[in-house]
Design a protein around this motif. Structure first.
Motif, PDB file in Angstrom:
ATOM      1  N   LEU A  96       0.891  -1.420  -0.327  1.00 14.57           N
ATOM      2  CA  LEU A  96      -0.074   0.038  -0.411  1.00 14.57           C
ATOM      3  C   LEU A  96       0.761   1.632  -0.311  1.00 14.57           C
ATOM      4  O   LEU A  96       0.351   2.270  -0.522  1.00 14.57           O
ATOM      5  CB  LEU A  96      -0.793  -0.180   1.193  1.00 14.57           C
ATOM      6  N   VAL A  97       2.004   1.375   0.487  1.00 11.68           N
ATOM      7  CA  VAL A  97       3.267   1.966   0.179  1.00 11.68           C
ATOM      8  C   VAL A  97       3.240   2.698  -0.856  1.00 11.68           C
ATOM      9  O   VAL A  97       3.649   3.811  -1.055  1.00 11.68           O
ATOM     10  CB  VAL A  97       4.194   1.911   1.900  1.00 11.68           C
ATOM     11  N   GLY A  98       3.173   1.937  -1.413  1.00 11.96           N
ATOM     12  CA  GLY A  98       4.126   1.825  -2.964  1.00 11.96           C
ATOM     13  C   GLY A  98       2.679   2.861  -3.703  1.00 11.96           C
ATOM     14  O   GLY A  98       3.497   2.766  -5.709  1.00 11.96           O
ATOM     15  N   LEU A  99       1.516   2.800  -3.504  1.00 14.28           N
ATOM     16  CA  LEU A  99       0.609   3.425  -4.207  1.00 14.28           C
ATOM     17  C   LEU A  99       0.270   4.607  -4.104  1.00 14.28           C
ATOM     18  O   LEU A  99       0.629   5.498  -2.967  1.00 14.28           O
ATOM     19  CB  LEU A  99      -1.003   2.976  -3.634  1.00 14.28           C
ATOM     20  N   ALA A 100       0.029   5.838  -5.304  1.00 15.83           N
ATOM     21  CA  ALA A 100       0.014   6.892  -5.551  1.00 15.83           C
ATOM     22  C   ALA A 100      -0.970   7.044  -5.868  1.00 15.83           C
ATOM     23  O   ALA A 100      -1.909   8.209  -4.920  1.00 15.83           O
ATOM     24  CB  ALA A 100       1.064   8.206  -6.566  1.00 15.83           C
ATOM     25  N   ALA A 101      -2.133   6.660  -6.342  1.00 10.72           N
ATOM     26  CA  ALA A 101      -3.508   6.836  -6.676  1.00 10.72           C
ATOM     27  C   ALA A 101      -4.332   5.384  -7.345  1.00 10.72           C
ATOM     28  O   ALA A 101      -3.578   4.195  -7.851  1.00 10.72           O
ATOM     29  CB  ALA A 101      -3.343   7.912  -7.313  1.00 10.72           C
ATOM     30  N   LEU A 102      -5.234   5.774  -6.894  1.00  7.63           N
ATOM     31  CA  LEU A 102      -6.119   4.636  -7.949  1.00  7.63           C
ATOM     32  C   LEU A 102      -7.758   5.290  -7.895  1.00  7.63           C
ATOM     33  O   LEU A 102      -7.843   6.713  -7.550  1.00  7.63           O
ATOM     34  CB  LEU A 102      -7.164   4.134  -6.169  1.00  7.63           C
ATOM     35  N   SER A 103      -7.982   5.156  -9.195  1.00  8.56           N
ATOM     36  CA  SER A 103      -9.309   5.663  -9.824  1.00  8.56           C
ATOM     37  C   SER A 103      -9.945   4.360 -10.250  1.00  8.56           C
ATOM     38  O   SER A 103      -9.647   3.141 -10.995  1.00  8.56           O
ATOM     39  CB  SER A 103      -9.174   6.405 -11.358  1.00  8.56           C
ATOM     40  N   LEU A 104     -11.101   4.808 -10.055  1.00  6.96           N
ATOM     41  CA  LEU A 104     -12.071   3.904 -11.115  1.00  6.96           C
ATOM     42  C   LEU A 104     -12.305   3.564 -12.014  1.00  6.96           C
ATOM     43  O   LEU A 104     -12.173   4.467 -13.194  1.00  6.96           O
ATOM     44  CB  LEU A 104     -13.914   4.042  -9.803  1.00  6.96           C
ATOM     45  N   ILE A 105     -12.066   2.785 -13.151  1.00  9.29           N
ATOM     46  CA  ILE A 105     -12.064   2.195 -14.256  1.00  9.29           C
ATOM     47  C   ILE A 105     -13.535   1.583 -14.686  1.00  9.29           C
ATOM     48  O   ILE A 105     -13.881   0.702 -14.300  1.00  9.29           O
ATOM     49  CB  ILE A 105     -11.462   1.627 -15.584  1.00  9.29           C
ATOM     50  N   PRO A 106     -14.581   2.738 -15.622  1.00  2.89           N
ATOM     51  CA  PRO A 106     -16.410   2.197 -16.436  1.00  2.89           C
ATOM     52  C   PRO A 106     -15.682   1.190 -16.993  1.00  2.89           C
ATOM     53  O   PRO A 106     -14.786   0.958 -18.083  1.00  2.89           O
ATOM     54  CB  PRO A 106     -16.845   3.154 -16.550  1.00  2.89           C
ATOM     55  N   TRP A 107     -16.493  -0.059 -16.676  1.00  2.00           N
ATOM     56  CA  TRP A 107     -16.186  -1.320 -17.782  1.00  2.00           C
ATOM     57  C   TRP A 107     -17.279  -1.347 -19.280  1.00  2.00           C
ATOM     58  O   TRP A 107     -17.341  -0.438 -19.919  1.00  2.00           O
ATOM     59  CB  TRP A 107     -17.797  -2.627 -17.148  1.00  2.00           C
TER      60      TRP A 107
END
Length: 107
Positions: A96-107
């Motif tokens: 988790l410390v390596g993650l900068a961002a997370l965003s949902l991708i629509p199918w």
């Protein structure tokens, strides 16, 4: 109550909550070094997020070993097709410390 790991890595707590909100959803993940990948959030714990990434994607950070795959942080993936029919996905474990961002991708 927060543990000492969460106190020393406050951004990981935020990423953990985002990963939990997007569990079983298709997301775009950006690492601290700017590298991006897409996959499905399978599981998340206090330190790691488990992703199912497309097996046909070629990610430079994944090195092929005889037994498993490792990312630049040294955490193992589980090889091609682990637990998935037809080998369309492979599992990857990221800290988790390596993650900068997370965003949902629509199918």
């Amino acid at each position: 109550m927060t543990n000492s790991y969460e106190q020393s890595h406050p951004q990981s707590h935020h990423m953990m909550e985002m990963c939990r909100q997007h569990k079983n959803q298709y997301v775009l993940v950006q690492l601290m070094d700017g590298y991006q990948m897409d996959g499905i959030v399978l599981d998340v714990d206090d330190e790691y997020v488990h992703l199912a990434i497309p097996a046909d994607e070629q990610y430079d950070y994944v090195e092929e070993d005889d037994d498993d795959y490792r990312n630049p942080y040294g955490y193992p993936g589980y090889g091609y097709g682990y637990g998935y029919p037809g080998g369309r996905f492979r599992r990857l474990v990221l800290p988790l410390v390596g993650l900068a961002a997370l965003s949902l991708i629509p199918w």
